[in-house]
Design an enzyme around this catalytic site. Sequence first.
Site, PDB file in Angstrom:
ATOM      1  N   TYR A 104      -7.953 -16.367   7.932  1.00  0.00           N
ATOM      2  CA  TYR A 104      -7.472 -15.412   6.930  1.00  0.00           C
ATOM      3  C   TYR A 104      -7.894 -15.850   5.531  1.00  0.00           C
ATOM      4  O   TYR A 104      -8.373 -15.039   4.725  1.00  0.00           O
ATOM      5  CB  TYR A 104      -5.945 -15.299   7.013  1.00  0.00           C
ATOM      6  CG  TYR A 104      -5.354 -14.362   5.995  1.00  0.00           C
ATOM      7  CD1 TYR A 104      -5.486 -12.985   6.144  1.00  0.00           C
ATOM      8  CD2 TYR A 104      -4.666 -14.845   4.885  1.00  0.00           C
ATOM      9  CE1 TYR A 104      -4.951 -12.112   5.204  1.00  0.00           C
ATOM     10  CE2 TYR A 104      -4.129 -13.984   3.944  1.00  0.00           C
ATOM     11  CZ  TYR A 104      -4.271 -12.625   4.112  1.00  0.00           C
ATOM     12  OH  TYR A 104      -3.752 -11.762   3.172  1.00  0.00           O
ATOM     13  N   GLY A 131       0.811  -1.209   0.000  1.00  0.00           N
ATOM     14  CA  GLY A 131       0.000   0.000   0.000  1.00  0.00           C
ATOM     15  C   GLY A 131       0.846   1.260   0.000  1.00  0.00           C
ATOM     16  O   GLY A 131       0.538   2.228  -0.699  1.00  0.00           O
TER      17      GLY A 131
END
Length: 291
Positions: free
Chosen positions: A167, A21
């Site tokens: 997850y 990111g």
Amino acid sequence: MAENAPDEHVVVLTGGTSGIGRLAAKNLAEAGSTVAVVGRDRTRGTQLASEASTTPGTIRFHQADLAPQAGVRSLAADLRETYERIDVLAHNAGLSSATRTETEDGIERTLAVNHLAPYLLTYELLDVLTASEPARVVVTASDIHRRGSLDFDDLQYTNDYDALDAYARSKLATIAFTFELAERLPADGGVTANCFHPGFIPSTNLFRDASLRTRLMVRLAGLVPGVGTTKRDGAQRLCRLATDSDFADETGAYVTGDGPASPAAEASDPHTRDRLWTVSADLVGVDPDWP
């Protein structure tokens, strides 16, 4: 009062203060975009914004915790107040919790951050995206989703919690959500929705909250030559879906390093997608008939 000019290209990027990111935010700003970076750590966020002070674009930091639904709604209100338009909504924030914990809303934390936060934030901002057409929704998924299964009898892993399985389930949910969103959006292509596998990137902080065993496995796997993807490559995949003309009209795609690929069958199953959509709407308290 919105602060940006109407002709700015605005990218909202969650999970933008570290890992892929952070690199993606810099790349997008270098390309001239205004990047609204969302993260929990104000120090890292303000440092990132200052590092981009000489780029053609701009990085602005918005502090938010995406685990509680109130945090997601507060973020949406902040973004609506700040920006006249949103061209790209990129859901990149994610975590893997070592033990089963619940948010203040009573939601298992991994599911809350990785799936329900993107679901709710998209709901809250869809009218802005629609008014900004053409616009894109981009979701960071993972090929580990193939390990998961959407057990609707125990979606939040109240029994036999396993961090890696939780997850994987959350990433399976993100892909099913992306496909269902693409199906529900108007077919004129005004707003597209795609997700991608960033690759296995051992150097990110994704598994910072995972068990010691999982963190050691990730670290050891990263030492094997030829295994894993660099953060740069992962960031480029995100930026490609956000800005590349090749994806201007593409929607409902799961993209890997080789291009669009087929995810696990469960992610594509219309009945599963619709059921997950309805369950998710109930968990965040919105009408399931949107958009």
